[in-house]
Design a protein around this motif. Structure first.
Motif, PDB file in Angstrom:
ATOM      1  N   ALA A 175      56.741  26.875  -4.037  1.00 10.64           N
ATOM      2  CA  ALA A 175      55.351  26.449  -3.881  1.00 10.64           C
ATOM      3  C   ALA A 175      55.254  25.095  -3.198  1.00 10.64           C
ATOM      4  O   ALA A 175      56.167  24.271  -3.250  1.00 10.64           O
ATOM      5  CB  ALA A 175      54.674  26.389  -5.249  1.00 10.64           C
ATOM      6  N   CYS A 176      54.085  24.876  -2.583  1.00 10.71           N
ATOM      7  CA  CYS A 176      53.823  23.595  -1.922  1.00 10.71           C
ATOM      8  C   CYS A 176      52.962  22.700  -2.803  1.00 10.71           C
ATOM      9  O   CYS A 176      52.493  21.651  -2.358  1.00 10.71           O
ATOM     10  CB  CYS A 176      53.137  23.829  -0.580  1.00 10.71           C
ATOM     11  N   THR A 177      52.755  23.091  -4.057  1.00 10.11           N
ATOM     12  CA  THR A 177      51.889  22.343  -4.958  1.00 10.11           C
ATOM     13  C   THR A 177      52.434  22.405  -6.374  1.00 10.11           C
ATOM     14  O   THR A 177      53.205  23.313  -6.715  1.00 10.11           O
ATOM     15  CB  THR A 177      50.459  22.930  -4.941  1.00 10.11           C
ATOM     16  N   LYS A 178      52.021  21.455  -7.191  1.00  6.72           N
ATOM     17  CA  LYS A 178      52.295  21.492  -8.628  1.00  6.72           C
ATOM     18  C   LYS A 178      50.998  21.648  -9.425  1.00  6.72           C
ATOM     19  O   LYS A 178      50.988  21.508 -10.645  1.00  6.72           O
ATOM     20  CB  LYS A 178      53.031  20.225  -9.061  1.00  6.72           C
ATOM     21  N   GLU A 179      49.908  21.944  -8.709  1.00  7.04           N
ATOM     22  CA  GLU A 179      48.601  22.088  -9.359  1.00  7.04           C
ATOM     23  C   GLU A 179      48.564  23.370 -10.182  1.00  7.04           C
ATOM     24  O   GLU A 179      48.927  24.445  -9.700  1.00  7.04           O
ATOM     25  CB  GLU A 179      47.507  22.094  -8.284  1.00  7.04           C
ATOM     26  N   LYS A 180      48.120  23.256 -11.414  1.00 12.92           N
ATOM     27  CA  LYS A 180      48.232  24.324 -12.408  1.00 12.92           C
ATOM     28  C   LYS A 180      47.625  25.647 -11.957  1.00 12.92           C
ATOM     29  O   LYS A 180      48.299  26.684 -11.939  1.00 12.92           O
ATOM     30  CB  LYS A 180      47.583  23.846 -13.711  1.00 12.92           C
ATOM     31  N   ASN A 181      46.363  25.649 -11.592  1.00  6.47           N
ATOM     32  CA  ASN A 181      45.689  26.903 -11.259  1.00  6.47           C
ATOM     33  C   ASN A 181      46.319  27.582 -10.052  1.00  6.47           C
ATOM     34  O   ASN A 181      46.446  28.809 -10.012  1.00  6.47           O
ATOM     35  CB  ASN A 181      44.197  26.661 -10.994  1.00  6.47           C
ATOM     36  N   SER A 182      46.714  26.788  -9.069  1.00 12.61           N
ATOM     37  CA  SER A 182      47.328  27.352  -7.867  1.00 12.61           C
ATOM     38  C   SER A 182      48.664  28.008  -8.186  1.00 12.61           C
ATOM     39  O   SER A 182      49.024  29.022  -7.572  1.00 12.61           O
ATOM     40  CB  SER A 182      47.532  26.253  -6.824  1.00 12.61           C
ATOM     41  N   LEU A 183      49.384  27.464  -9.152  1.00 16.60           N
ATOM     42  CA  LEU A 183      50.679  28.030  -9.517  1.00 16.60           C
ATOM     43  C   LEU A 183      50.524  29.375 -10.215  1.00 16.60           C
ATOM     44  O   LEU A 183      51.165  30.364  -9.834  1.00 16.60           O
ATOM     45  CB  LEU A 183      51.462  27.058 -10.395  1.00 16.60           C
ATOM     46  N   TYR A 184      49.653  29.437 -11.228  1.00 18.07           N
ATOM     47  CA  TYR A 184      49.586  30.724 -11.923  1.00 18.07           C
ATOM     48  C   TYR A 184      48.861  31.781 -11.115  1.00 18.07           C
ATOM     49  O   TYR A 184      49.031  32.983 -11.357  1.00 18.07           O
ATOM     50  CB  TYR A 184      49.083  30.604 -13.359  1.00 18.07           C
ATOM     51  N   ARG A 185      48.102  31.371 -10.097  1.00 17.03           N
ATOM     52  CA  ARG A 185      47.509  32.364  -9.199  1.00 17.03           C
ATOM     53  C   ARG A 185      48.600  33.083  -8.405  1.00 17.03           C
ATOM     54  O   ARG A 185      48.485  34.272  -8.103  1.00 17.03           O
ATOM     55  CB  ARG A 185      46.512  31.688  -8.255  1.00 17.03           C
ATOM     56  N   LEU A 186      49.669  32.381  -8.055  1.00 20.73           N
ATOM     57  CA  LEU A 186      50.793  33.012  -7.368  1.00 20.73           C
ATOM     58  C   LEU A 186      51.466  34.057  -8.264  1.00 20.73           C
ATOM     59  O   LEU A 186      51.920  35.103  -7.786  1.00 20.73           O
ATOM     60  CB  LEU A 186      51.812  31.961  -6.936  1.00 20.73           C
ATOM     61  N   LEU A 187      51.533  33.771  -9.556  1.00 24.25           N
ATOM     62  CA  LEU A 187      52.085  34.751 -10.493  1.00 24.25           C
ATOM     63  C   LEU A 187      51.162  35.953 -10.619  1.00 24.25           C
ATOM     64  O   LEU A 187      51.628  37.101 -10.702  1.00 24.25           O
ATOM     65  CB  LEU A 187      52.309  34.099 -11.858  1.00 24.25           C
ATOM     66  N   GLU A 188      49.856  35.723 -10.615  1.00 28.21           N
ATOM     67  CA  GLU A 188      48.900  36.836 -10.646  1.00 28.21           C
ATOM     68  C   GLU A 188      49.024  37.701  -9.399  1.00 28.21           C
ATOM     69  O   GLU A 188      48.838  38.925  -9.460  1.00 28.21           O
ATOM     70  CB  GLU A 188      47.480  36.298 -10.787  1.00 28.21           C
TER      71      GLU A 188
END
Length: 273
Positions: A73-86
């Motif tokens: 990932a290019c970010t450590k922002e919470k919502n953006s990370l779990y969206r990748l898992l979704e």
């Protein structure tokens, strides 16, 4: 039924997971890597640009090929990370994790309660768009998606034992390029400084029951780190494949036309290309 991670299955069986790397939108890459018995693909979004819908489509191609997508990932922002898992990423690789506090924040983003604080949807690819959602979806998600933190700086190395001890950190991945730049050595697996780094990461991983790995540029390099206990080896990429093929073709042109293009045929050792 939640898709089971092939990388985690290999690690849990005490084996070594095979990972290829790419950062270009090559539609065939997941299918080709699966055909050649890779367990996962490290999809690089740290140094390469991926639009969200483009990334979602590529992760979908991994699912179609039944191969893990290890998304850097290019970010450590919470919502953006779990969206990748979704969207269906089997695991996330997070660059430049320097402390246990950073690692704990990432666990909070990526794992459902009680381990973390990931937001619940259930309508993503990981849950079968709800149609195939298992009753124990959140439990399976915690068990079959993984967090890989990158150890890339002297600060991270000093904290590697504490980072490895964080519940929810599944793997540690040595970043030899950044680490060597900061230590004033090469990225090669047998460089004396890098060898000590690898041993330190390996010891922390073993102590806390975690897996570790790094990229390599040759099968001989892979043997060195496997002998040190690495359970994830990144070897093979679209960049390296294209570079080497074009270098060979250029050399053949030189011979045919009695010219010298002056193109180096080899890439620097110690990294995956």
């Amino acid at each position: 039924m939640f898709r089971k991670s092939k990388i985690l299955a290999k690690i849990r069986a005490g084996k070594v997971a095979r990972v290829a790397c790419f950062g270009s939108p090559i539609a065939m890459f997941p299918a080709l890597a699966a055909h050649f018995h890779y367990d996962g693909i490290w999809l690089d979004a740290e140094h390469r640009v991926w639009e969200p819908r483009e990334a979602e489509a590529m992760i979908g191609r991994h699912h179609a090929a039944d191969i893990d997508c290890l998304y850097r990932a290019c970010t450590k922002e919470k919502n953006s990370l779990y969206r990748l898992l979704e969207d269906g990423a089997a695991g996330l690789m997070i660059p430049h994790v320097g402390s246990a506090d950073e690692a704990r924040a990432l666990v909070q983003a990526m794992k459902f309660p009680p381990l973390g604080d990931r937001g619940f949807c259930g309508g993503g690819r990981d849950a079968g768009f709800w149609v195939g959602k298992a009753d124990d979806y959140t439990t399976q998600a915690n068990a079959e998606t993984f967090l890989m933190v990158q150890i890339e700086t002297p600060e991270a190395l000093a904290n590697v034992d504490a980072i490895a001890a964080v519940p929810g950190v599944d793997l540690m991945f040595l970043g030899p390029g950044d680490m060597s730049l900061r230590l004033g050595c090469t990225a090669a697996v047998n460089d004396p400084k890098m060898l000590e780094v690898q041993k330190q990461v390996a010891a922390a991983a073993k102590k806390h029951g975690k897996a570790w790995g790094r990229p390599v540029g040759s099968i001989e390099d892979a043997k060195v780190i496997v002998d040190l206990g690495a359970q994830l080896v990144a070897y093979g990429s679209e960049f390296g494949g294209l570079y080497k093929h074009l270098a060979e073709c250029s050399a053949q042109f030189d011979a045919l036309l009695n010219e010298t293009a002056g193109v180096p045929s080899e890439l620097p050792a110690g990294k995956v290309y």
